[in-house]
Design a protein around this motif. Structure first.
Motif, PDB file in Angstrom:
ATOM      1  N   GLY A  88       0.901  -1.365  -0.238  1.00  0.00           N
ATOM      2  CA  GLY A  88      -0.179  -0.427   0.121  1.00  0.00           C
ATOM      3  C   GLY A  88       1.002   1.295  -0.247  1.00  0.00           C
ATOM      4  O   GLY A  88       2.007   1.413   0.217  1.00  0.00           O
ATOM      5  N   TYR A  90       0.737   4.798   0.990  1.00  0.00           N
ATOM      6  CA  TYR A  90      -0.641   6.055   1.290  1.00  0.00           C
ATOM      7  C   TYR A  90       0.084   7.573   1.311  1.00  0.00           C
ATOM      8  O   TYR A  90       1.131   7.741   1.824  1.00  0.00           O
ATOM      9  CB  TYR A  90      -0.584   5.621   2.645  1.00  0.00           C
ATOM     10  CG  TYR A  90      -1.199   3.940   2.817  1.00  0.00           C
ATOM     11  CD1 TYR A  90      -2.469   4.072   3.582  1.00  0.00           C
ATOM     12  CD2 TYR A  90      -0.499   3.544   3.430  1.00  0.00           C
ATOM     13  CE1 TYR A  90      -3.174   2.569   3.360  1.00  0.00           C
ATOM     14  CE2 TYR A  90      -0.348   2.143   3.857  1.00  0.00           C
ATOM     15  CZ  TYR A  90      -2.573   1.441   4.340  1.00  0.00           C
ATOM     16  OH  TYR A  90      -2.916   0.535   3.701  1.00  0.00           O
ATOM     17  N   THR A 102       4.200   3.713   3.719  1.00  0.00           N
ATOM     18  CA  THR A 102       3.637   2.406   3.440  1.00  0.00           C
ATOM     19  C   THR A 102       3.063   1.098   4.486  1.00  0.00           C
ATOM     20  O   THR A 102       4.184   2.092   5.768  1.00  0.00           O
ATOM     21  CB  THR A 102       4.513   1.769   2.815  1.00  0.00           C
ATOM     22  OG1 THR A 102       4.130   0.192   1.623  1.00  0.00           O
ATOM     23  CG2 THR A 102       5.791   1.257   3.102  1.00  0.00           C
ATOM     24  N   ASN A 297      -5.444   2.376  -6.684  1.00  0.00           N
ATOM     25  CA  ASN A 297      -4.832   2.935  -5.510  1.00  0.00           C
ATOM     26  C   ASN A 297      -6.108   3.534  -4.916  1.00  0.00           C
ATOM     27  O   ASN A 297      -6.828   4.557  -4.999  1.00  0.00           O
ATOM     28  CB  ASN A 297      -3.834   3.082  -5.363  1.00  0.00           C
ATOM     29  CG  ASN A 297      -2.850   2.856  -6.168  1.00  0.00           C
ATOM     30  OD1 ASN A 297      -2.900   1.098  -5.964  1.00  0.00           O
ATOM     31  ND2 ASN A 297      -2.955   2.846  -7.903  1.00  0.00           N
ATOM     32  N   ASP A 405      -4.975  -3.885   6.226  1.00  0.00           N
ATOM     33  CA  ASP A 405      -3.760  -2.925   5.741  1.00  0.00           C
ATOM     34  C   ASP A 405      -5.001  -1.716   6.722  1.00  0.00           C
ATOM     35  O   ASP A 405      -5.047  -1.701   7.424  1.00  0.00           O
ATOM     36  CB  ASP A 405      -3.966  -2.433   4.224  1.00  0.00           C
ATOM     37  CG  ASP A 405      -2.981  -3.556   3.585  1.00  0.00           C
ATOM     38  OD1 ASP A 405      -1.884  -3.559   3.799  1.00  0.00           O
ATOM     39  OD2 ASP A 405      -3.830  -4.497   3.214  1.00  0.00           O
ATOM     40  N   ASP A 452      -0.514  -3.905  -4.467  1.00  0.00           N
ATOM     41  CA  ASP A 452      -0.896  -3.133  -4.101  1.00  0.00           C
ATOM     42  C   ASP A 452      -1.796  -4.214  -3.295  1.00  0.00           C
ATOM     43  O   ASP A 452      -2.123  -5.833  -3.655  1.00  0.00           O
ATOM     44  CB  ASP A 452      -2.253  -3.702  -5.367  1.00  0.00           C
ATOM     45  CG  ASP A 452      -3.264  -3.055  -5.937  1.00  0.00           C
ATOM     46  OD1 ASP A 452      -3.741  -2.631  -6.527  1.00  0.00           O
ATOM     47  OD2 ASP A 452      -3.990  -3.344  -4.749  1.00  0.00           O
TER      48      ASP A 452
END
Ligand code: OOG
Ligand code: NI
Length: 477
Positions: A88, A90, A102, A297, A405, A452
């Motif tokens: 991820g 961010y 991340t 995303n 997450d 992802d």
């Protein structure tokens, strides 16, 4: 891997446990939170099996804030030895927090079930600080510090060359890697520099004001977060006003979080004499639900434009988008400074008729990810029985996949509430068009692309279905 080397899953579990022990001694209130959580989890017997597992006892997430791309690079190599990979991207700049981030975490089902330790790792974006003189000063301070013990650096390189670490090397790594995460009561910079950084953004003081990226919280996972929120005051812990994330549901989704405010801690400045205080470290509790589908995303919710381009209707593969749109609606409707009870009631009203709350509808509408297991093949076997029929007849079990997450809007809320500053006017905003290039820079520093999380959940779901199909001998989709 030769057997002389310690398994990365084992290294991660040992490191997480050592970190938890260290943080408990540094911040005793964290120990109180863990006790409260253990008590609630022991009582939560009516929970479904997908929520309860051995990992619950040891499950933690932590957070650190780094100053330089080179620090992120080395952290990425260190976490890799522990079987933790960046998942991820961010971007929190749209919320007035000048970092991108991340989460390092295990990515396979087997590693997650042993120990799902994750670390939300953010990296300062000095280019968003418009005061050029201060920016240069911050960069010069950061370039002179080394947040890693020489033994940590040596062991990382050695493990990479040889392919692993022996038992004695592992013990040494855990011991020295802890140094990077520990709290320093003595600041790295003089009081005037600390004050200047803090005036521009408290995050600058927290990142560049100290010798290392002290872990700023460690979060246990609770099965009933409403009980945790209600139980905190009785233990002398004052929770934040509102539980972040979705409302309570029969079928829990994503991530709900609550925390207590960062402590005001005593600090000393170098050279003796002057003293001060710093707020960074806090306690947090999280409750995890199922992973929701979404393509693309995650974007950071800008407080003044929370909707972005999120669609308002449920259709295939938009569980996460539907969640974001309902949350945005609640933000538009909510009066400021409302209580948690009022906030939860409002969320409940908004979600009730718009977000399905049975596992069957979440699955059939493609809103959540599931893992399929063949319990027993149907008798007689016919190759036109559908997946839904096999689930109805109990031949196949569909179990929700846990969301592993973070939620950028909740993360930004947590940053802001703990930095004691609503939104800094001193911080420039990232424009959306820039996100691709800032993400690239972040990945260059990491030395690898971020994964992802939707792809990971999708792969887990597809792999499980494929295994069922192989046994049955025909395709179910
Ligand atoms: C990280 C905040 C993000 C969460 O749980 O969303 C986070 C930080 O304050 O450094 O940990
Ligand atoms: Ni957190």
């Amino acid at each position: 891997m030769p057997s002389e080397f310690v398994d990365p899953d084992e290294l991660r579990a040992e490191f997480c446990s050592a970190l938890s022990k260290m943080y408990r001694s540094e911040v005793p209130l964290y120990g109180d939170l863990v006790e409260l959580v253990d008590e609630i989890n022991d009582r939560a017997d009516e929970q479904e099996s997908w929520q309860i597992s051995d990992r619950l006892k040891v499950e933690r997430h932590g957070a650190i804030r780094l100053g330089l791309p080179s620090e992120l690079h080395t952290i990425s190599r260190l976490f890799r030895l522990m079987g933790m990979y960046p998942v991820g991207y961010y971007d929190l700049s749209g919320c007035g927090v000048p970092v991108h981030a991340t989460a390092f975490r295990p990515t396979t089902r087997s590693s997650l079930s042993k120990n799902p330790f994750r670390v939300f790792t953010s990296l300062l974006r000095p280019e968003l600080i418009p005061d050029a003189k201060l920016r240069d000063q911050v960069l010069s301070i950061l370039s002179k510090r080394d947040i890693f013990h020489p033994t940590t650096r040596a062991l990382i390189s050695q493990a990479e060359t040889r392919g692993g670490l022996t038992r004695p090397e592992t013990n040494l790594l855990v011991q020295h890697a802890l140094e990077t995460f520990k709290w320093h009561e003595e600041a790295l910079v003089p009081a005037e520099t600390y004050a200047r950084m803090r005036a521009v953004h408290p995050l600058l003081a927290d990142i560049a004001g100290f010798r290392g990226p002290h872990i700023n919280h460690l979060t246990p996972r609770v099965l009933d977060i409403d009980a945790a929120q209600a139980g905190m005051p009785a233990r002398g812990i004052c929770p934040k006003a509102i539980i972040e994330g979705p409302p309570r549901r029969l079928c829990p989704i994503l991530l709900r979080q609550t925390s207590f405010q960062a402590l005001t801690e005593h600090i000393r400045f170098p050279g003796g004499g002057s003293e001060g205080s710093h707020r960074a470290r806090f306690g947090e509790i999280e409750s995890r639900g199922c992973a929701l589908t979404k393509k693309g995303n995650l974007i950071c919710l800008h407080p003044s434009n929370p909707l972005h381009s999120v669609p308002l209707v449920a259709n295939q593969h938009v569980g996460h988008d539907l969640y974001l749109s309902l949350m945005a609606e609640s933000q538009r409707t909510a009066p400021p400074n409302e209580s948690n009870a009022a906030h939860q009631t409002l969320l409940h009203q908004i979600f009730t008729h718009r977000f399905p709350d049975t596992w069957t509808s979440l699955r059939q509408e493609g809103l959540a990810f599931f893992r399929y297991t063949l319990i027993t093949p149907p008798q007689p076997l016919s190759n036109n029985t559908t997946l839904d029929e096999l689930i109805d007849s109990g031949n196949i079990q569909a179990e929700p996949i846990v969301y592993e997450d973070f939620l950028p809007a909740s993360a930004a809320g947590i940053f802001r509430s703990n930095l004691g500053q609503e939104q800094s006017e001193h911080v420039q905003k990232n424009i959306e068009a820039e996100e691709e290039s800032t993400r690239k820079q972040f990945e260059i520093a990491l030395g690898r692309p971020v994964e992802d999380f939707c792809d990971l959940y999708q792969a887990m779901e597809s792999d499980s279905l494929q295994a069922v199909e192989r046994t049955l001998g025909y395709r179910l989709r």
